[in-house]
Design an enzyme around this catalytic site. Sequence first.
Site, PDB file in Angstrom:
ATOM      1  N   ASP A   1       0.786  -1.198  -0.165  1.00 45.98           N
ATOM      2  CA  ASP A   1       0.069   0.152  -0.153  1.00 45.98           C
ATOM      3  C   ASP A   1       0.708   1.399   0.007  1.00 45.98           C
ATOM      4  OD1 ASP A   1      -2.582  -1.578  -0.197  1.00 45.98           O
ATOM      5  OD2 ASP A   1      -3.029  -0.836   2.505  1.00 45.98           O
TER       6      ASP A   1
ATOM      7  N   ASP B   1      -7.406  -1.024  -4.622  1.00 41.09           N
ATOM      8  CA  ASP B   1      -8.743  -0.883  -3.969  1.00 41.09           C
ATOM      9  C   ASP B   1      -9.712   0.447  -4.838  1.00 41.09           C
ATOM     10  OD1 ASP B   1      -7.839  -2.487  -1.392  1.00 41.09           O
ATOM     11  OD2 ASP B   1      -5.934  -1.431  -0.894  1.00 41.09           O
TER      12      ASP B   1
END
Length: 158
Positions: free
Chosen positions: A117, A133
């Site tokens: 991330d 995402d």
Amino acid sequence: MNFKKHPLFWLISPLALALDHLAKLWTIQNFELNETRPVWENVFHFTYVRNYGAAFSLFSENGEWLRWLSLIVSLGLMALALYGPKMNRWEQAGYGLILGGALGNGVDRFVAGYVVDFLDFRLIRFPVFNLADVAINLGIICLLIATTFPEPKRQKKN
């Protein structure tokens, strides 16, 4: 197999997967783990973290099952595109984005055991996330549009 049935689905899903993995590769090559660089101070930063759980690090203590969930979802979406009913453009885009995102995070989980991330919106104190995402959430928005504003059925010309 008829890939022509849902061409937008088959175009968008590998594109979302490729963009996600290119962005993650860039992050890994240019950042140390937990390093952060502001793009706009206190609003948006690039921050390299490893997520062992689901979205927003949920289930990070016991996230092993998530790799299998992403595999099952991915196989189900491909089966839907190949053998399911004809989808309109919004549905094709939505399911294609969800597949690209599920594959992006799923490949990470199978290969590394965690998801990379790096998108860090600090203005609203949002958990760090990635392009997979984003793709999944954009896919959900496309499906909501398809449900809320269905395309009119075209009459066949003889």
